[in-house]
Design a protein around this motif. Structure first.
Motif, PDB file in Angstrom:
ATOM      1  N   GLY A  17     -21.250  30.934  -7.237  1.00 42.78           N
ATOM      2  CA  GLY A  17     -21.153  29.486  -7.131  1.00 42.78           C
ATOM      3  C   GLY A  17     -22.477  28.808  -6.812  1.00 42.78           C
ATOM      4  N   PRO A  18     -22.458  27.479  -6.730  1.00 40.23           N
ATOM      5  CA  PRO A  18     -23.708  26.732  -6.530  1.00 40.23           C
ATOM      6  C   PRO A  18     -24.262  26.801  -5.109  1.00 40.23           C
ATOM      7  N   TYR A  19     -23.449  27.283  -4.170  1.00 37.86           N
ATOM      8  CA  TYR A  19     -23.866  27.229  -2.766  1.00 37.86           C
ATOM      9  C   TYR A  19     -23.982  28.608  -2.147  1.00 37.86           C
ATOM     10  N   ARG A 140     -24.606  30.499  -9.485  1.00 41.76           N
ATOM     11  CA  ARG A 140     -23.669  29.703 -10.272  1.00 41.76           C
ATOM     12  C   ARG A 140     -23.828  30.070 -11.753  1.00 41.76           C
TER      13      ARG A 140
ATOM     14  N   TYR B  29     -15.794  27.676 -18.262  1.00 40.77           N
ATOM     15  CA  TYR B  29     -16.643  27.490 -17.078  1.00 40.77           C
ATOM     16  C   TYR B  29     -18.055  27.252 -17.602  1.00 40.77           C
ATOM     17  N   SER B  31     -20.978  26.300 -16.569  1.00 40.93           N
ATOM     18  CA  SER B  31     -22.247  26.758 -15.982  1.00 40.93           C
ATOM     19  C   SER B  31     -22.730  28.066 -16.600  1.00 40.93           C
ATOM     20  N   ARG B  35     -26.502  30.735 -18.835  1.00 38.51           N
ATOM     21  CA  ARG B  35     -26.823  31.767 -17.833  1.00 38.51           C
ATOM     22  C   ARG B  35     -26.176  33.104 -18.161  1.00 38.51           C
ATOM     23  N   TRP B 106     -18.502  32.573   2.936  1.00 37.02           N
ATOM     24  CA  TRP B 106     -18.917  31.178   3.087  1.00 37.02           C
ATOM     25  C   TRP B 106     -17.905  30.285   2.394  1.00 37.02           C
ATOM     26  N   TYR B 114     -19.077  21.101   1.243  1.00 38.36           N
ATOM     27  CA  TYR B 114     -20.023  22.124   1.687  1.00 38.36           C
ATOM     28  C   TYR B 114     -21.196  21.486   2.412  1.00 38.36           C
ATOM     29  N   HIS B 116     -24.504  21.347   2.245  1.00 35.63           N
ATOM     30  CA  HIS B 116     -25.598  21.694   1.332  1.00 35.63           C
ATOM     31  C   HIS B 116     -26.203  20.411   0.788  1.00 35.63           C
ATOM     32  N   HIS B 168     -15.650  32.311  -0.383  1.00 35.75           N
ATOM     33  CA  HIS B 168     -16.535  33.246  -1.104  1.00 35.75           C
ATOM     34  C   HIS B 168     -16.771  34.492  -0.257  1.00 35.75           C
ATOM     35  N   GLN B 183     -14.240  35.681  -4.839  1.00 35.85           N
ATOM     36  CA  GLN B 183     -13.666  34.548  -4.116  1.00 35.85           C
ATOM     37  C   GLN B 183     -12.213  34.868  -3.779  1.00 35.85           C
TER      38      GLN B 183
END
Lengths: 206, 248
Positions: A17-19, A140, B29, B31, B35, B106, B114, B116, B168, B183
């Motif tokens: 994930g992004p975090y 992510r 998804y 993203s 990647r 987390w 979050y 962040h 997570h 997760q």
């Protein structure tokens, strides 16, 4: 051959994930006071033997954009080519070199490890593999952590006979694993990791 | 030591069943679009570099590392939210406990936010909630921590996608090739089946492995509900029979 117990299925992976920096490098993510320091941030102690080096590079996506929300972990042998023995429940003293590091990528996609040059480790055929470090990349958009290796350009003879590099027929693909050296004190070994595209890094099913 | 294989001893791992995991490229998804590697993975089979891995001593942890309700407290009070105990056993594919391994976790706060700098959701921060913790499994492979239930939240993917409440997890095992991030979801949550990230996993039975079960028996009365989440890491093909080694 029959197996003595029914095998369980491995828990499936999900993206970090992004975090991921919150969980794995919270101090870098400005969450301070929970851990004294980020785990794996420092690999060296005054007692660590071996040649000090820096291993650095960027993580870059298929559009050429630096990946600023990744975590890179590094696992390597010591200067004699030995991996640190597992710590037991009663282990209170970390060895002089654990061989493991963890770094976040910054906004420019850059990671950097201060470590030592590893010694050669025996390969499955009993002959030494070229000095290398294992890398694991999560972020992510990465659904399952990516495993790869970094080799050293100034070990050309060892690289030429390495058990893993020898499996990669295409010299351009092989080159995606070999860091070039920049002289300095300490010297830097630089390798960019391309997740996708013409220069895509070779990733492993280990 | 004849006849005993210690955790961390050499032994090739079972091959990873890649069809059980999400593929690299998952159009739902987004993203993953730039990647996801496009080349096939190079199969190594495992050398000493992958069959060994980092381990961590219990002394490297602090007393509050597994208490997300209190480990970021700024004013001495506790994090806001539904109080939970999350616990479980880390096993390998041979159903053997994985002791002395680091588990990290987390999560978002009770409002789904979050802590962040890139987080833009309008739900407020909780000044007493940081959102990270860790534990090392005991001799029987068990970990546990205390936290608050994270909120569901919307995220930019499709037009109106929401993440189900989730935590997570990062797990090490004893070999670098066992390294896993995943997760955890909550039993009975209808949002699970609408999530594009959950949906990257092809097999519903695999998704089911990520759903923690409400465990009334281990609830702390008048305090916290308990959820159990067991985690299975890759196992080694070497297996013990009496004093004889089977497999390779």
């Amino acid at each position: 051959m029959l197996h003595p117990v029914p095998r369980l299925r491995e828990t499936p992976s999900q993206t970090a994930g992004p975090y991921v920096h919150i969980g794995m490098t919270p101090n870098f993510a400005d969450i301070r006071g929970v851990y004294a320091s980020d785990l794996g941030a420092s690999m060296l102690t005054p007692d660590t033997a071996g040649e000090r080096i820096i291993i650095t590079g960027r993580v870059i996506d298929g559009a050429g954009v630096p990946v600023g929300d990744a975590v890179v972990e590094l696992w390597q042998a010591d200067s004699n080519g030995s991996y640190a023995a597992p710590m037991g429940p009663g282990s209170n003293v970390a060895p002089a070199f654990t061989g493991w590091g963890r770094q976040p990528t910054d906004a420019d996609g850059v990671f950097s490890f201060e470590t030592i040059k590893p010694g050669p480790v025996p390969g499955p055929d009993g002959r030494p593999m070229a000095p290398h470090v294992a890398l694991w990349i999560v972020a992510r958009g990465i659904n399952i952590g990516l495993q790869t290796r970094l080799y050293f350009a100034d070990e050309a003879d060892a690289n030429a006979t390495d058990w893993v590099l020898g499996k990669i027929a295409d010299p351009l693909r092989r080159a995606t694993l070999i860091a070039h050296r920049e002289d300095g004190a300490p010297p830097r070994y630089v390798l960019d990791i391309y997740l996708q595209g013409d220069r895509e890094t070779v990733f492993f099913d280990v | 030591m004849s006849g005993i294989i210690l955790p961390g001893a050499d032994g090739v791992l079972f091959p990873r069943d890649r069809a059980w995991h999400p593929p690299a490229n998952t159009p739902g998804y987004k993203s993953a679009t730039f990647r996801a590697p496009r080349n096939s993975l190079l199969s190594l089979g495992g050398t000493a570099s992958e069959l060994t891995g980092p381990t961590f001593g219990h002394s490297s942890l602090n007393a509050l590392d597994n208490d997300l309700i209190r480990n970021y407290s700024q004013d001495g009070t506790e994090a806001i939210g539904q109080r939970l105990i999350v616990y479980g056993q880390v096993l390998d594919e041979n159903a053997r406990a994985v002791p002395n391994t680091l588990v990290e976790f987390w999560q978002a706060n009770a409002g789904g936010r979050y802590r962040h700098k890139k987080e833009g959701y309008l739900a407020p921060l909780d000044r007493n909630f940081g959102g990270c913790g860790r534990a090392i499994t005991d001799a029987d492979g068990f970990y546990s921590f205390r936290t608050i239930k994270p909120g569901a939240y919307p995220w930019p993917n499709g037009g109106n996608d929401w993440r189900p409440a989730h935590i997570h997890f990062s797990v090490f095992g004893h070999a670098f090739a066992q390294r896993l991030i995943t997760q955890m979801y909550f039993e009975g949550d209808p949002m699970i089946w609408q999530c594009p990230i959950v949906g990257t996993i092809p097999d519903k039975a695999a998704i089911d492995q990520l759903i923690a079960r409400l465990d009334r028996h281990n609830t702390t009365p008048m305090d916290a509900l308990a959820y159990r989440f067991d985690i299975v890491l890759r196992g080694r093909r070497s297996t013990m029979f009496e004093n004889k080694l089977e497999g390779n």
